[in-house]
Scaffold this motif. Structure first.
Motif, PDB file in Angstrom:
ATOM      1  N   HIS A  43      36.324  49.850  15.072  1.00  0.00           N
ATOM      2  CA  HIS A  43      37.416  49.382  15.466  1.00  0.00           C
ATOM      3  C   HIS A  43      38.276  48.824  14.455  1.00  0.00           C
ATOM      4  CE1 HIS A  43      36.106  51.589  19.453  1.00  0.00           C
ATOM      5  NE2 HIS A  43      34.853  50.560  19.842  1.00  0.00           N
ATOM      6  N   VAL A  44      37.414  48.046  13.912  1.00  0.00           N
ATOM      7  CA  VAL A  44      38.606  47.378  13.211  1.00  0.00           C
ATOM      8  C   VAL A  44      38.955  48.101  12.075  1.00  0.00           C
ATOM      9  CG1 VAL A  44      38.283  45.601  11.144  1.00  0.00           C
ATOM     10  CG2 VAL A  44      36.696  45.703  13.601  1.00  0.00           C
ATOM     11  N   TYR A  45      38.830  48.757  11.054  1.00  0.00           N
ATOM     12  CA  TYR A  45      39.088  49.491  10.448  1.00  0.00           C
ATOM     13  C   TYR A  45      40.547  50.864  10.046  1.00  0.00           C
ATOM     14  CZ  TYR A  45      37.978  45.613   7.379  1.00  0.00           C
ATOM     15  OH  TYR A  45      37.265  44.150   6.970  1.00  0.00           O
ATOM     16  N   ASN A  46      40.863  51.797  10.031  1.00  0.00           N
ATOM     17  CA  ASN A  46      40.841  53.535  10.873  1.00  0.00           C
ATOM     18  C   ASN A  46      39.742  54.778   9.503  1.00  0.00           C
ATOM     19  OD1 ASN A  46      42.023  55.557  10.867  1.00  0.00           O
ATOM     20  ND2 ASN A  46      44.080  55.096  10.561  1.00  0.00           N
ATOM     21  N   TYR A  47      39.240  54.612  10.139  1.00  0.00           N
ATOM     22  CA  TYR A  47      38.118  55.358   9.098  1.00  0.00           C
ATOM     23  C   TYR A  47      38.390  56.822   9.577  1.00  0.00           C
ATOM     24  CZ  TYR A  47      34.462  51.450   8.696  1.00  0.00           C
ATOM     25  OH  TYR A  47      33.982  50.179   7.673  1.00  0.00           O
ATOM     26  N   GLY A  48      38.906  57.033  10.562  1.00  0.00           N
ATOM     27  CA  GLY A  48      39.897  58.671   9.592  1.00  0.00           C
ATOM     28  C   GLY A  48      40.729  58.519   8.827  1.00  0.00           C
TER      29      GLY A  48
ATOM     30  N   HIS B 274      30.289  70.814  16.973  1.00  0.00           N
ATOM     31  CA  HIS B 274      30.232  70.971  18.385  1.00  0.00           C
ATOM     32  C   HIS B 274      32.118  70.764  19.142  1.00  0.00           C
ATOM     33  CE1 HIS B 274      29.099  69.161  22.270  1.00  0.00           C
ATOM     34  NE2 HIS B 274      27.633  69.641  21.691  1.00  0.00           N
ATOM     35  N   ASP B 275      31.576  71.557  20.073  1.00  0.00           N
ATOM     36  CA  ASP B 275      33.270  71.183  21.180  1.00  0.00           C
ATOM     37  C   ASP B 275      33.513  69.416  21.274  1.00  0.00           C
ATOM     38  OD1 ASP B 275      33.047  74.425  20.951  1.00  0.00           O
ATOM     39  OD2 ASP B 275      33.079  73.802  23.341  1.00  0.00           O
ATOM     40  N   ASP B 276      32.596  68.819  21.572  1.00  0.00           N
ATOM     41  CA  ASP B 276      32.942  67.505  21.650  1.00  0.00           C
ATOM     42  C   ASP B 276      33.892  66.700  19.982  1.00  0.00           C
ATOM     43  OD1 ASP B 276      31.441  67.618  23.371  1.00  0.00           O
ATOM     44  OD2 ASP B 276      30.069  65.630  22.708  1.00  0.00           O
ATOM     45  N   TYR B 277      34.340  67.593  20.104  1.00  0.00           N
ATOM     46  CA  TYR B 277      34.973  67.231  18.626  1.00  0.00           C
ATOM     47  C   TYR B 277      36.316  67.634  18.598  1.00  0.00           C
ATOM     48  CZ  TYR B 277      30.405  64.256  16.965  1.00  0.00           C
ATOM     49  OH  TYR B 277      29.852  63.607  17.256  1.00  0.00           O
ATOM     50  N   LEU B 278      36.363  68.694  19.370  1.00  0.00           N
ATOM     51  CA  LEU B 278      38.206  69.600  19.574  1.00  0.00           C
ATOM     52  C   LEU B 278      38.725  69.112  19.526  1.00  0.00           C
ATOM     53  CD1 LEU B 278      38.955  72.449  19.820  1.00  0.00           C
ATOM     54  CD2 LEU B 278      38.591  72.036  22.251  1.00  0.00           C
ATOM     55  N   GLY B 279      39.628  69.041  19.444  1.00  0.00           N
ATOM     56  CA  GLY B 279      41.506  68.280  19.173  1.00  0.00           C
ATOM     57  C   GLY B 279      41.792  67.218  18.532  1.00  0.00           C
ATOM     58  N   HIS B 280      41.869  65.711  18.732  1.00  0.00           N
ATOM     59  CA  HIS B 280      42.838  64.869  18.553  1.00  0.00           C
ATOM     60  C   HIS B 280      41.032  63.749  18.047  1.00  0.00           C
ATOM     61  CE1 HIS B 280      44.757  61.745  16.505  1.00  0.00           C
ATOM     62  NE2 HIS B 280      44.429  60.079  17.970  1.00  0.00           N
ATOM     63  N   VAL B 281      40.391  63.586  19.830  1.00  0.00           N
ATOM     64  CA  VAL B 281      38.910  62.798  18.925  1.00  0.00           C
ATOM     65  C   VAL B 281      38.125  63.178  17.781  1.00  0.00           C
ATOM     66  CG1 VAL B 281      37.657  61.303  19.851  1.00  0.00           C
ATOM     67  CG2 VAL B 281      40.443  61.669  20.717  1.00  0.00           C
ATOM     68  N   CYS B 282      38.229  63.375  16.699  1.00  0.00           N
ATOM     69  CA  CYS B 282      37.574  63.490  16.152  1.00  0.00           C
ATOM     70  C   CYS B 282      37.679  62.805  14.588  1.00  0.00           C
ATOM     71  CB  CYS B 282      37.401  65.299  15.552  1.00  0.00           C
ATOM     72  SG  CYS B 282      39.062  65.640  15.034  1.00  0.00           S
TER      73      CYS B 282
ATOM     74  N   GLY C 268      38.671  64.988  22.863  1.00  0.00           N
ATOM     75  CA  GLY C 268      36.719  65.063  23.741  1.00  0.00           C
ATOM     76  C   GLY C 268      36.706  63.596  23.993  1.00  0.00           C
ATOM     77  N   PRO C 269      35.647  63.782  24.792  1.00  0.00           N
ATOM     78  CA  PRO C 269      34.807  62.661  25.439  1.00  0.00           C
ATOM     79  C   PRO C 269      34.692  61.106  23.763  1.00  0.00           C
ATOM     80  CG  PRO C 269      33.120  64.536  24.974  1.00  0.00           C
ATOM     81  CD  PRO C 269      34.155  64.432  24.178  1.00  0.00           C
ATOM     82  N   ASN C 270      35.629  60.297  24.500  1.00  0.00           N
ATOM     83  CA  ASN C 270      36.160  58.648  23.878  1.00  0.00           C
ATOM     84  C   ASN C 270      36.460  57.548  24.332  1.00  0.00           C
ATOM     85  OD1 ASN C 270      38.906  57.978  24.476  1.00  0.00           O
ATOM     86  ND2 ASN C 270      38.872  60.362  24.451  1.00  0.00           N
ATOM     87  N   ASN C 271      36.514  56.580  24.007  1.00  0.00           N
ATOM     88  CA  ASN C 271      35.964  54.863  24.527  1.00  0.00           C
ATOM     89  C   ASN C 271      37.014  54.434  25.024  1.00  0.00           C
ATOM     90  OD1 ASN C 271      37.299  54.592  21.942  1.00  0.00           O
ATOM     91  ND2 ASN C 271      35.969  52.920  21.353  1.00  0.00           N
ATOM     92  N   GLY C 272      38.193  55.494  25.259  1.00  0.00           N
ATOM     93  CA  GLY C 272      39.848  55.004  25.695  1.00  0.00           C
ATOM     94  C   GLY C 272      40.877  54.483  24.150  1.00  0.00           C
ATOM     95  N   ARG C 273      39.656  53.912  23.365  1.00  0.00           N
ATOM     96  CA  ARG C 273      40.721  53.527  21.630  1.00  0.00           C
ATOM     97  C   ARG C 273      40.612  54.512  21.014  1.00  0.00           C
ATOM     98  NH1 ARG C 273      37.265  47.820  21.111  1.00  0.00           N
ATOM     99  NH2 ARG C 273      39.026  47.808  19.808  1.00  0.00           N
ATOM    100  N   GLY C 274      40.232  56.169  21.254  1.00  0.00           N
ATOM    101  CA  GLY C 274      40.450  56.924  20.050  1.00  0.00           C
ATOM    102  C   GLY C 274      39.626  56.934  19.030  1.00  0.00           C
ATOM    103  N   MET C 275      38.368  56.593  20.086  1.00  0.00           N
ATOM    104  CA  MET C 275      36.745  57.088  19.062  1.00  0.00           C
ATOM    105  C   MET C 275      35.901  57.852  19.555  1.00  0.00           C
ATOM    106  SD  MET C 275      37.668  55.144  16.275  1.00  0.00           S
ATOM    107  CE  MET C 275      35.469  55.167  15.681  1.00  0.00           C
ATOM    108  N   SER C 276      35.532  58.654  18.926  1.00  0.00           N
ATOM    109  CA  SER C 276      34.138  59.622  19.787  1.00  0.00           C
ATOM    110  C   SER C 276      33.563  58.978  20.096  1.00  0.00           C
ATOM    111  CB  SER C 276      33.421  61.160  18.339  1.00  0.00           C
ATOM    112  OG  SER C 276      33.032  61.340  19.430  1.00  0.00           O
ATOM    113  N   THR C 277      32.744  59.323  21.256  1.00  0.00           N
ATOM    114  CA  THR C 277      31.747  58.193  21.826  1.00  0.00           C
ATOM    115  C   THR C 277      30.530  58.446  21.827  1.00  0.00           C
ATOM    116  OG1 THR C 277      31.556  59.479  23.927  1.00  0.00           O
ATOM    117  CG2 THR C 277      32.745  57.271  24.010  1.00  0.00           C
ATOM    118  N   THR C 278      30.707  60.720  21.321  1.00  0.00           N
ATOM    119  CA  THR C 278      29.677  61.217  19.879  1.00  0.00           C
ATOM    120  C   THR C 278      29.056  60.941  19.028  1.00  0.00           C
ATOM    121  OG1 THR C 278      30.901  63.068  21.919  1.00  0.00           O
ATOM    122  CG2 THR C 278      28.900  63.521  19.947  1.00  0.00           C
ATOM    123  N   ALA C 279      30.058  60.703  18.607  1.00  0.00           N
ATOM    124  CA  ALA C 279      30.041  60.072  16.910  1.00  0.00           C
ATOM    125  C   ALA C 279      29.387  58.764  16.662  1.00  0.00           C
ATOM    126  CB  ALA C 279      31.169  60.132  16.230  1.00  0.00           C
TER     127      ALA C 279
END
Length: 311
Positions: A195-200, A219-227, A267-278
């Protein structure tokens, strides 16, 4: 999503394998391919790195053809070595992790770099990556990206670094990324850092190490933007690799519309652009993907990294 259908628009020959392969993605959205010009102007020998461009849809970008033709007319090396269309239909939503795996499978360098396809680079970027992996060892290397939200920089017109770190800069002060003075630079030391740095923005790892963990998770959880490649970083750490954010070299990014994935499926995310699955990977200590690419699985089981990537 593990289909292997693809077309090669271009695949250059190398007299000897490049030292790194750089994977760039598009899904028929990229307006400016300026990253190709930055990659063409590196201090590293052009034969030391492979530039790969993967398009999700069944589309050949006229803009990329025009850039290649312009370089050829000037007698310069082509700015793209490997250009692949995944040939997915327009109605099939993009899956970056599937493209990551295509890049890993087709890469001819022992180190794979996955980075934003609209990044702005210093001329020393490629050599910096090469030098970091020359020492050996298992490493997941990231580069922070300094971003500027000044809308006057759109359309893109090759701003200077001083402009990007000036008014409109969102995550750095005097050219130094926020957090660099006080925070750790390894996810293994502090998982809150994603949440501090841009790891993507930019990720590098040895190809063999990526195959050993089963490549990117399809996995389909990573479909689209949040991955993002940080999903592989977490599993590499679980497999015993070191991770590090480079302390002195950064990438840069200028404003363009929809840069935050506006209107994209998430996909599933924490509202801050990060995948909760990851983000669950550190807790579960999982190493292999939830959905592994068939071709990478075959390579892993055949011996590439065999024994290093058990659940």
């Amino acid at each position: 999503m593990t289909g292997t259908a693809m077309r090669f628009f271009r695949q250059c020959d190398f007299d000897s394998p490049p030292k790194i392969s750089i994977v760039l993605l598009d899904w028929s959205v990229r307006e400016s391919f300026h990253v190709l010009h930055y990659l063409a102007r590196q201090v590293a020998r052009r034969s030391d790195y492979e530039v790969m461009l993967l398009e999700w849809h069944d589309r050949r970008s006229p803009a990329v053809d025009a850039i290649i033709e312009r370089y050829a007319a000037r007698g310069l090396p082509a700015p793209v070595d490997t250009w692949i269309a995944m040939d997915r239909l327009a109605e099939q939503y993009y899956h970056k992790h599937v493209m990551y795996n295509a890049g890993i499978l087709q890469a001819r360098g022992p180190v794979v770099v996955i980075m934003d396809s609209d990044a702005i680079l210093k001329t020393t970027f490629v050599q910096t990556v090469i030098d970091e992996f020359a020492a050996g060892g298992r490493l997941a290397l990231h580069f922070e990206q300094i971003r500027n939200f000044d809308r006057s920089m759109y359309p893109f017109d090759y701003p200077m670094i001083d402009e990007l770190t000036g008014p409109g800069c969102a995550n750095a002060v005097d050219g130094v990324p926020n957090g660099f003075q006080t925070c750790a630079k390894s996810l293994a030391k502090d998982w809150n850092l994603w949440h501090v740095y841009n790891y993507g923005a930019c990720f590098s790892a040895r190809r063999d190490d990526l195959i050993a963990i089963g490549g990117a998770d399809e996995h389909d959880d990573y479909l689209g933007h949040v991955c993002g490649p940080y999903e592989m970083t977490a599993r590499l750490i679980n497999a015993g690799a070191a991770d590090r954010l480079h302390e002195t070299h950064f990438l840069y990014h200028a404003y363009h519309p929809s840069q935050g994935g506006d209107g994209n499926y998430m996909g599933p995310n924490n509202g801050r652009g990060m995948s909760t699955t990851a983000m669950a990977i550190p807790r579960t200590r999982r190493i292999l993907p939830l959905k592994e690419n068939d071709a990478i699985r075959a390579m892993r089981l055949a011996g590439s990294g065999q024994g290093r990537s058990q659940r």
